[in-house]
Design an enzyme around this catalytic site. Sequence first.
Site, PDB file in Angstrom:
ATOM      1  N   HIS A 143     -11.768  99.782   1.338  1.00 17.94           N
ATOM      2  CA  HIS A 143     -12.398  98.469   1.215  1.00 17.94           C
ATOM      3  C   HIS A 143     -13.336  98.352   0.030  1.00 17.94           C
ATOM      4  O   HIS A 143     -14.086  97.375  -0.072  1.00 17.94           O
ATOM      5  CB  HIS A 143     -13.131  98.108   2.517  1.00 17.94           C
ATOM      6  CG  HIS A 143     -12.194  97.671   3.595  1.00 17.94           C
ATOM      7  ND1 HIS A 143     -12.594  97.402   4.877  1.00 17.94           N
ATOM      8  CD2 HIS A 143     -10.856  97.454   3.564  1.00 17.94           C
ATOM      9  CE1 HIS A 143     -11.547  97.040   5.602  1.00 17.94           C
ATOM     10  NE2 HIS A 143     -10.486  97.077   4.834  1.00 17.94           N
ATOM     11  N   HIS A 168      -5.260  92.910   5.688  1.00 21.76           N
ATOM     12  CA  HIS A 168      -6.187  92.937   6.823  1.00 21.76           C
ATOM     13  C   HIS A 168      -7.636  92.792   6.381  1.00 21.76           C
ATOM     14  O   HIS A 168      -7.978  93.080   5.241  1.00 21.76           O
ATOM     15  CB  HIS A 168      -6.015  94.243   7.621  1.00 21.76           C
ATOM     16  CG  HIS A 168      -6.627  94.180   8.979  1.00 21.76           C
ATOM     17  ND1 HIS A 168      -7.448  95.158   9.474  1.00 21.76           N
ATOM     18  CD2 HIS A 168      -6.536  93.232   9.947  1.00 21.76           C
ATOM     19  CE1 HIS A 168      -7.822  94.827  10.702  1.00 21.76           C
ATOM     20  NE2 HIS A 168      -7.287  93.661  11.007  1.00 21.76           N
ATOM     21  N   ASP A 169      -8.477  92.351   7.320  1.00 20.62           N
ATOM     22  CA  ASP A 169      -9.935  92.259   7.129  1.00 20.62           C
ATOM     23  C   ASP A 169     -10.340  91.177   6.133  1.00 20.62           C
ATOM     24  O   ASP A 169     -11.127  91.421   5.213  1.00 20.62           O
ATOM     25  CB  ASP A 169     -10.527  93.622   6.724  1.00 20.62           C
ATOM     26  CG  ASP A 169     -10.246  94.694   7.749  1.00 20.62           C
ATOM     27  OD1 ASP A 169     -10.630  94.508   8.917  1.00 20.62           O
ATOM     28  OD2 ASP A 169      -9.619  95.709   7.399  1.00 20.62           O
TER      29      ASP A 169
HETATM   30 MG    MG Z   1      -8.502  96.980   8.591  1.00 18.59          MG
END
Ligand code: MG
Length: 209
Positions: A143, A168-169
């Site tokens: 991330h 995702h996220d």
């Molecule tokens: Mg994730």
Amino acid sequence: MPLTLPLTLPLDIDAVKGFLAHDEGEALYQYAFDASRLGPCLEIGSYCGKSTVYLGSACQKNNSVLYAVDHHRGSEEHQFGEEYHDNDLYDQQLKLMDSFKVFRSTMREARLDDTVVPIVSSSAVASRHWATPLGMVFIDGGHSEEAAQIDYRSWVAHIKPGGILAIHDIFPNPEEGGQAPYNIWKLAKASGLFEELPMVNTLGLFRRL
Ligand code: MG
Ligand code: SAH
């Protein structure tokens, strides 16, 4: 979402450690069932195999393949002393994270060894000579801004027309989460390469034009 088949998983998914909500997993499953008819699928960031079970089970129904890329050394937040550190996944001798052993046992328990190809490597190295067109790419790796940008640049070009990009996220509000996945989501949206699909919880989705 293409509601093509009822969700049936080969194990108790709640018993698999990980970071994926049920609705997100179900969306991955439905899209992968469609996309794996186009070509093999690939995920970046498998951890203990939760997303891999959803994606892999759908690929298996089409006799397709899921490449599961993860160096299994954990993201920033999994390191010793960080918020999401899990001591059960820590190699005390090496003083390094190692989620690969648990990942493998999840794949065996889910009877996915005939479908999932683990690639124990960083995303950047795995992509260096990649040449196989893909039906779907799921980005759920590091991330940091750098990691997310590398994932986007390394893999998106391999998605076939009609194929799926899932990220995702996605947190448009910076108070709710890190901005790196959202930043590559914005890149995809602005690229002109994709049709935007409805978001599922924090899962951003696109279809390659
Ligand atoms: Mg994730
Ligand atoms: N998809 C998982 C969660 C992934 S957590 C689930 O459903 O539970 C993020 C994972 O990305 C970690 O296992 C970490 O080791 C991996 N990762 C982080 N940066 C990476 C990189 N640059 N290359 C490959 N894997 C990476």
